[in-house]
Design a protein around this motif. Structure first.
Motif, PDB file in Angstrom:
ATOM      1  N   LEU A 476     -55.636  20.046 -58.591  1.00 11.82           N
ATOM      2  CA  LEU A 476     -54.976  21.241 -59.121  1.00 11.82           C
ATOM      3  C   LEU A 476     -54.645  21.003 -60.593  1.00 11.82           C
ATOM      4  CD1 LEU A 476     -53.880  23.985 -57.996  1.00 11.82           C
ATOM      5  CD2 LEU A 476     -51.633  22.900 -57.956  1.00 11.82           C
ATOM      6  N   PRO A 477     -55.016  21.906 -61.481  1.00  8.86           N
ATOM      7  CA  PRO A 477     -54.712  21.707 -62.902  1.00  8.86           C
ATOM      8  C   PRO A 477     -53.211  21.779 -63.158  1.00  8.86           C
ATOM      9  CG  PRO A 477     -55.619  23.898 -62.528  1.00  8.86           C
ATOM     10  CD  PRO A 477     -55.757  23.161 -61.237  1.00  8.86           C
ATOM     11  N   MET A 478     -52.690  20.774 -63.846  1.00 12.24           N
ATOM     12  CA  MET A 478     -51.257  20.704 -64.158  1.00 12.24           C
ATOM     13  C   MET A 478     -51.014  20.742 -65.665  1.00 12.24           C
ATOM     14  SD  MET A 478     -49.772  20.530 -61.227  1.00 12.24           S
ATOM     15  CE  MET A 478     -50.204  20.146 -59.522  1.00 12.24           C
ATOM     16  N   CYS A 479     -51.960  21.328 -66.388  1.00 14.60           N
ATOM     17  CA  CYS A 479     -51.881  21.303 -67.850  1.00 14.60           C
ATOM     18  C   CYS A 479     -51.051  22.452 -68.414  1.00 14.60           C
ATOM     19  CB  CYS A 479     -53.288  21.360 -68.431  1.00 14.60           C
ATOM     20  SG  CYS A 479     -54.295  22.713 -67.773  1.00 14.60           S
ATOM     21  N   PHE A 480     -50.595  23.356 -67.559  1.00 15.98           N
ATOM     22  CA  PHE A 480     -49.876  24.536 -68.040  1.00 15.98           C
ATOM     23  C   PHE A 480     -48.375  24.234 -68.058  1.00 15.98           C
ATOM     24  CE2 PHE A 480     -53.493  26.108 -65.364  1.00 15.98           C
ATOM     25  CZ  PHE A 480     -54.350  26.409 -66.415  1.00 15.98           C
ATOM     26  N   ARG A 481     -47.842  23.896 -69.199  1.00 16.04           N
ATOM     27  CA  ARG A 481     -46.454  23.433 -69.300  1.00 16.04           C
ATOM     28  C   ARG A 481     -45.453  24.526 -68.975  1.00 16.04           C
ATOM     29  NH1 ARG A 481     -45.117  20.927 -74.833  1.00 16.04           N
ATOM     30  NH2 ARG A 481     -43.231  20.376 -73.673  1.00 16.04           N
ATOM     31  N   LEU A 482     -45.846  25.791 -69.122  1.00 16.36           N
ATOM     32  CA  LEU A 482     -44.889  26.888 -68.968  1.00 16.36           C
ATOM     33  C   LEU A 482     -44.999  27.583 -67.618  1.00 16.36           C
ATOM     34  CD1 LEU A 482     -45.225  28.447 -72.534  1.00 16.36           C
ATOM     35  CD2 LEU A 482     -43.775  26.568 -71.756  1.00 16.36           C
ATOM     36  N   LEU A 483     -45.631  26.935 -66.667  1.00 22.75           N
ATOM     37  CA  LEU A 483     -45.821  27.547 -65.351  1.00 22.75           C
ATOM     38  C   LEU A 483     -44.480  27.896 -64.699  1.00 22.75           C
ATOM     39  CD1 LEU A 483     -48.672  25.690 -63.406  1.00 22.75           C
ATOM     40  CD2 LEU A 483     -48.577  28.098 -64.033  1.00 22.75           C
ATOM     41  N   LYS A 484     -44.421  29.115 -64.114  1.00 24.70           N
ATOM     42  CA  LYS A 484     -43.266  29.528 -63.320  1.00 24.70           C
ATOM     43  C   LYS A 484     -43.600  29.575 -61.830  1.00 24.70           C
ATOM     44  CE  LYS A 484     -40.723  32.941 -64.522  1.00 24.70           C
ATOM     45  NZ  LYS A 484     -40.342  34.328 -64.854  1.00 24.70           N
ATOM     46  N   ILE A 485     -44.876  29.845 -61.541  1.00 24.08           N
ATOM     47  CA  ILE A 485     -45.290  30.038 -60.152  1.00 24.08           C
ATOM     48  C   ILE A 485     -46.478  29.131 -59.840  1.00 24.08           C
ATOM     49  CG2 ILE A 485     -45.984  31.738 -58.411  1.00 24.08           C
ATOM     50  CD1 ILE A 485     -43.476  32.642 -59.723  1.00 24.08           C
ATOM     51  N   ILE A 486     -46.380  28.367 -58.770  1.00 23.89           N
ATOM     52  CA  ILE A 486     -47.542  27.691 -58.191  1.00 23.89           C
ATOM     53  C   ILE A 486     -47.579  28.023 -56.708  1.00 23.89           C
ATOM     54  CG2 ILE A 486     -48.604  25.483 -57.566  1.00 23.89           C
ATOM     55  CD1 ILE A 486     -47.497  24.237 -60.039  1.00 23.89           C
ATOM     56  N   ASP A 487     -48.633  28.692 -56.279  1.00 24.90           N
ATOM     57  CA  ASP A 487     -48.872  28.917 -54.850  1.00 24.90           C
ATOM     58  C   ASP A 487     -50.206  28.263 -54.520  1.00 24.90           C
ATOM     59  OD1 ASP A 487     -49.543  29.934 -52.261  1.00 24.90           O
ATOM     60  OD2 ASP A 487     -48.060  31.519 -52.554  1.00 24.90           O
ATOM     61  N   ALA A 488     -50.149  27.076 -53.922  1.00 24.82           N
ATOM     62  CA  ALA A 488     -51.357  26.299 -53.636  1.00 24.82           C
ATOM     63  C   ALA A 488     -51.364  25.849 -52.180  1.00 24.82           C
ATOM     64  CB  ALA A 488     -51.442  25.099 -54.581  1.00 24.82           C
ATOM     65  N   LEU A 489     -50.886  26.705 -51.290  1.00 21.37           N
ATOM     66  CA  LEU A 489     -50.869  26.349 -49.869  1.00 21.37           C
ATOM     67  C   LEU A 489     -52.277  26.141 -49.323  1.00 21.37           C
ATOM     68  CD1 LEU A 489     -48.093  28.711 -48.431  1.00 21.37           C
ATOM     69  CD2 LEU A 489     -47.987  26.235 -48.706  1.00 21.37           C
ATOM     70  N   ALA A 490     -53.261  26.790 -49.938  1.00 22.12           N
ATOM     71  CA  ALA A 490     -54.643  26.675 -49.460  1.00 22.12           C
ATOM     72  C   ALA A 490     -55.320  25.398 -49.949  1.00 22.12           C
ATOM     73  CB  ALA A 490     -55.450  27.899 -49.902  1.00 22.12           C
ATOM     74  N   ILE A 491     -54.644  24.620 -50.791  1.00 22.87           N
ATOM     75  CA  ILE A 491     -55.220  23.384 -51.328  1.00 22.87           C
ATOM     76  C   ILE A 491     -54.477  22.196 -50.723  1.00 22.87           C
ATOM     77  CG2 ILE A 491     -55.536  22.025 -53.433  1.00 22.87           C
ATOM     78  CD1 ILE A 491     -55.946  24.610 -54.931  1.00 22.87           C
ATOM     79  N   ARG A 492     -55.217  21.187 -50.312  1.00 23.99           N
ATOM     80  CA  ARG A 492     -54.619  20.039 -49.634  1.00 23.99           C
ATOM     81  C   ARG A 492     -54.365  18.891 -50.615  1.00 23.99           C
ATOM     82  NH1 ARG A 492     -57.572  16.476 -44.861  1.00 23.99           N
ATOM     83  NH2 ARG A 492     -55.883  14.961 -44.578  1.00 23.99           N
ATOM     84  N   PHE A 493     -53.152  18.334 -50.544  1.00 21.21           N
ATOM     85  CA  PHE A 493     -52.799  17.132 -51.292  1.00 21.21           C
ATOM     86  C   PHE A 493     -52.483  16.007 -50.307  1.00 21.21           C
ATOM     87  CE2 PHE A 493     -51.611  20.659 -54.034  1.00 21.21           C
ATOM     88  CZ  PHE A 493     -52.138  20.280 -55.257  1.00 21.21           C
ATOM     89  N   TYR A 494     -52.974  14.785 -50.610  1.00 19.62           N
ATOM     90  CA  TYR A 494     -52.597  13.633 -49.791  1.00 19.62           C
ATOM     91  C   TYR A 494     -51.166  13.191 -50.108  1.00 19.62           C
ATOM     92  CZ  TYR A 494     -57.401  13.027 -48.174  1.00 19.62           C
ATOM     93  OH  TYR A 494     -58.621  13.209 -47.581  1.00 19.62           O
ATOM     94  N   GLN A 499     -47.142  15.242 -61.246  1.00 16.24           N
ATOM     95  CA  GLN A 499     -47.224  16.006 -62.496  1.00 16.24           C
ATOM     96  C   GLN A 499     -46.423  17.307 -62.412  1.00 16.24           C
ATOM     97  OE1 GLN A 499     -49.699  14.863 -60.560  1.00 16.24           O
ATOM     98  NE2 GLN A 499     -51.623  14.626 -61.715  1.00 16.24           N
ATOM     99  N   ILE A 500     -46.242  17.807 -61.194  1.00 16.40           N
ATOM    100  CA  ILE A 500     -45.491  19.057 -61.012  1.00 16.40           C
ATOM    101  C   ILE A 500     -44.064  18.915 -61.531  1.00 16.40           C
ATOM    102  CG2 ILE A 500     -44.423  20.506 -59.202  1.00 16.40           C
ATOM    103  CD1 ILE A 500     -46.998  20.421 -57.672  1.00 16.40           C
ATOM    104  N   LEU A 501     -43.517  17.710 -61.453  1.00 17.71           N
ATOM    105  CA  LEU A 501     -42.116  17.507 -61.829  1.00 17.71           C
ATOM    106  C   LEU A 501     -41.863  17.751 -63.307  1.00 17.71           C
ATOM    107  CD1 LEU A 501     -41.444  14.315 -59.691  1.00 17.71           C
ATOM    108  CD2 LEU A 501     -40.886  16.694 -59.137  1.00 17.71           C
ATOM    109  N   ALA A 502     -42.917  17.782 -64.111  1.00 15.06           N
ATOM    110  CA  ALA A 502     -42.766  18.083 -65.540  1.00 15.06           C
ATOM    111  C   ALA A 502     -42.709  19.585 -65.813  1.00 15.06           C
ATOM    112  CB  ALA A 502     -43.920  17.460 -66.330  1.00 15.06           C
ATOM    113  N   LEU A 503     -42.975  20.393 -64.783  1.00 13.18           N
ATOM    114  CA  LEU A 503     -43.036  21.847 -64.960  1.00 13.18           C
ATOM    115  C   LEU A 503     -41.646  22.429 -64.702  1.00 13.18           C
ATOM    116  CD1 LEU A 503     -46.411  22.423 -63.070  1.00 13.18           C
ATOM    117  CD2 LEU A 503     -46.050  22.064 -65.531  1.00 13.18           C
TER     118      LEU A 503
END
Length: 790
Positions: A476-494, A499-503
């Motif tokens: 998942l791209p985490m390069c967007f510093r100003l993100l307010k919304i991430i909906d990635a339920l359809a994507i699997r993470f181990y 990187q999300i913690l910087a958003l």
């Protein structure tokens, strides 16, 4: 745009401050001074740009005249009425009913569904012509938005000279109509005139007079008699398409019929769309039919199209109040055929900042729900499933492909969102200046080049991954510093992507992850919605798995969904750690229901609890007393016992519930039916759902005075055989749903208030018996069964 640059400037600075050590060095002070100077230079210019933006979106009278397209302008194409026999019958029965005192009825449906065509057929019926002394067909339109203006139109058609005195206008109208039997049709009504129509708009002269109102808008406050026009079924759609595209002399091969049925199905039952597609297909070759059948949409709806349907749909959009336009456009972020749940849509609208709360009034979530209801009442959003607590509301909805096509094209021109389905959609020049990226094909995120392109895009605030679920992880791209919304339920993470913690601007985070939530989750101090799902619901420990204790520092949190995790007890020494905004908790076990935890969530309204007999002692049901002591009003409690022992009773007695609870859902608890008496006495319980072994035993007896406010009852996967009732329980019951109760033989056959009875895969003899059931208004039971003999 300048205001976007300014927003990016401010938020980037906030991110830097939060993520840095915020040292008081001279360099950081210089940076602060430079930032303040730049901000002061940019602010004066913003007001002018915002004013220009708002003016662009406002609709004026000139816009109305430019874009207005009356339904009567294309009804000539819809002379062949298909699939509306029941509605014609209903309308005629009302017209001819000798004792009906209902003066006004409304015919309601979305643009192009056939309202005008249907009413004109009834209006022009020779028997109707002979019956009524006065017949008027009055074209209204949006220009006439006051009842007084509509009265003047009617008087004009009656040949009566109107007056400027409103009292005299009322008198003239009554004088002209009171002595004769009249039929008045008001076509294309946009104004909210239901109150006037219901209470004295036209005279009740006792002669069987009738008024028919055609509108896209249902009355939101007053419910007159309404005939809702449905979309056509697949076979009806093909019949209409074939009649439009082919002449009686033209042969239709099996191959062409197969392709034609697919095209008709893609029109989603809207007659005007089917007719337009049929006209486009006239004289076309087999290969052209085949090419159209392979397209996502059979029509493309754009603002400046000359197609009559496009004009009518765009005008419906233009007539939306400004506060509804953005909410409507946002619904285009979902893929075609995507069933949109009310709760998810509201959370996204609120997190996106599309709504603003009214001071001292309802919560912003309630306002969002009202906006969705208004879009549905305006026949722009389709209802798929009604809510259980309030059946006037919608639990699940969707967009018709025509409105979705309009959404996507408007959003593209306004740079409101951008959809990524193909590799070429991900090029920087296409993504640039869009604040929302909607990934409808998650595979595109597997390309390294796509990630490099995304790094050049600065303005993205929302990343919405609604494509099909991926079996294997993608990055998942985490390069967007100003993100307010991430909906990635359809994507699997181990593992949880750190990187999300910087958003730090995130307000909404929904991911699927097999790892744990990190301790530093509290860095996301703006977060309002946290949805954390596991790819595999496998419990690796005999005890509870807790969220990090830092979650108590997330004071803005409103919604928490964390399947398989529990809330830890807050530190006793930190009494200020209170989640005052938390309204919903779901997926936790009974270990989250201690007094220490619940007392720190004073405004909790909804909770869903998983109970595992292998790990959770039955004594833990004593936690229910905490709800009674802490909360008087509560919206919803759901208990799910996972893998219950069906050979023995799971719970010896029914837990306690807050006295003013509205909804209870139980599954796997194994209560004896007689123990439901405590629930039956709850004074404000509106919805009761009993699923999969929630209660056990062959007989349920209900008696007079029980369930005084219950409106919805669901019985699913239970071993009940006889449901008996003495006296008059359930005085407000409106809906009964029985699913997969294969042993059920009898149930009360008459409830005075039940409007809807649904039976799904039940005992064959029981189903045959219930075919005789009728509601007070004469409706039959809705019966579905896998048995083809039914």
């Amino acid at each position: 745009m300048l205001y976007k640059k300014l927003e990016r400037l401010i938020k980037s600075r906030v991110s830097d401050l939060v993520l840095s050590d915020q040292s008081e060095s001279s360099s950081s002070m210089d940076d602060h001074i430079s930032f303040t100077l730049l901000l002061s230079q940019q602010l004066p210019i913003v007001e002018q740009e915002l004013s220009s933006f708002v003016t662009k979106l406002m609709i004026t009278d000139k816009d109305q005249q430019r874009y207005y397209f009356s339904s009567s302008d294309y009804t000539e194409k819809q002379q062949n009425l298909v699939g509306l026999d029941d509605q014609i019958k209903t309308l005629k029965e009302w017209i001819w009913h000798p004792i009906s005192n209902v003066l006004v009825t409304s015919v309601v449906g979305m643009t192009g569904i056939g309202k005008t065509t249907l009413v004109k057929q009834v209006y022009s019926d020779p028997l109707v012509i002979d019956e009524f002394e006065i017949r008027l067909f009055v074209q209204i339109g949006p220009h006439y938005n006051q009842w007084e203006e509509i009265q003047l139109l009617v008087l004009n058609q009656l040949g009566v000279v109107p007056s400027d005195d409103q009292v005299l206008v009322n008198h003239l109208l009554w004088e002209a109509l009171s002595s004769q039997k009249y039929l008045i049709v008001l076509d294309d009504v946009w104004a909210d005139v239901w109150h006037e129509l219901q209470y004295g708009g036209f005279p009740h002269n006792g002669k069987g007079s009738r008024v028919i109102v055609m509108s896209q808008i249902q009355s939101y406050y007053i419910r007159p008699k309404v005939i809702l026009l449905p979309l056509l079924k697949d076979d009806q759609s093909w019949k209409l398409l074939r009649e439009t595209a082919l002449t009686p002399e033209e042969q239709c091969s099996r191959e062409l019929e197969k392709i034609g049925k697919k095209i008709a199905r893609n029109c989603e039952g809207l007659p005007a769309a089917i007719i337009q597609v049929g006209e486009d297909l006239r004289g076309k070759s087999f290969h052209e039919w085949q090419a159209l059948s392979e397209k996502e949409d059979p029509l493309i709806i754009k603002r400046d199209d000359d197609i009559p349907l496009s004009k009518a749909l765009y005008f419906s959009y233009m007539m939306l109040p400004q506060y509804l336009k953005l909410c409507f456009l946002y619904m285009g972020v979902f893929p075609k055929y995507y069933g949109i749940f009310r709760s998810k849509l509201i959370k996204l609208w609120v997190s996106e900042g599309l709504l603003y709360p009214y001071p001292r009034l309802t919560s912003i979530e309630e306002i969002a729900g009202q906006y969705l209801d208004l879009l549905i009442y305006r026949s722009i959003v389709l209802r798929e499933k009604q809510a259980s607590i309030d059946i006037e509301k919608t639990k699940k909805c969707r967009l018709h492909f025509t409105f979705r096509s309009l959404c996507v094209n408007e959003a593209k021109s306004e740079k409101f969102f951008h959809i990524l389905k193909k590799y070429t959609d991900c090029k920087p020049e296409k993504m640039r200046s869009h604040q929302r990226l909607c990934v409808h094909n998650n595979i595109v995120l597997g390309f390294r080049q796509v990630h490099e392109w995304m790094e050049s895009v600065l303005d993205v605030r929302s990343l919405l991954c609604f494509g099909p679920k991926q079996q294997y992880p993608v990055v998942l791209p985490m390069c967007f510093r100003l993100l307010k919304i991430i909906d990635a339920l359809a994507i699997r993470f181990y593992e949880f992507p750190l990187q999300i913690l910087a958003l730090v601007h995130l307000t909404y985070l929904a991911i699927t992850c097999d790892g744990d939530v990190p301790n530093s989750i509290s860095k996301l101090w703006n977060l309002q919605v946290l949805i954390f799902c596991r790819h595999h619901n496998i419990k690796l420990s005999n005890g509870p798995i807790y969220l990090p204790i830092e979650v108590w520092k997330m004071k803005k949190l409103k919604q928490l969904y964390c399947m398989g995790f529990d809330l830890p007890a807050p530190p006793e020494e930190d009494s200020h750690l209170i989640l005052e905004n938390l309204l919903t908790v779901s997926g936790v076990s009974v270990h989250s229901c201690t007094m220490e935890v619940l007392s720190r969530m004073p405004n909790l309204m909804r909770i869903a609890i998983q109970i595992e007999p292998a790990h959770d002692s039955i004594e833990t049901f004593s936690f229910s007393s905490h709800f009674v002591s802490l909360y008087q009003y509560f919206e919803s409690i759901k208990y799910v016992v996972v893998n219950p022992n069906l050979m023995s009773q799971v719970v010896p007695c029914v837990p306690n519930f807050p006295v003013d609870i509205l909804k209870i859902s139980l599954s796997g608890s194994g209560f004896p039916w007689k123990n439901l008496r405590a629930i039956a006495a709850l004074p404000n319980l509106t919805v009761l759902k009993l699923r999969w072994y929630a209660c056990c035993g062959p007989e349920w007896k209900t008696s007079d005075g029980q369930f005084p406010r219950l409106e919805v009852l669901l019985l699913e996967d239970l071993d009940i055989e006889h449901w008996q009732s003495d006296g008059k329980p359930f005085p407000w019951l409106r809906q009964v749903i029985v699913r997969h109760c294969y042993k059920l033989k009898t149930m009360p056959d008459r409830f005075e208030s039940v409007e809807l009875l649904e039976l799904d895969d039940c005992n064959l003899s029981f189903v045959k018996k219930m075919r005789k059931w009728r509601s007070p208004s004469g409706d039959e039971a809705k019966i579905r069964s896998s048995d083809t003999d039914l």
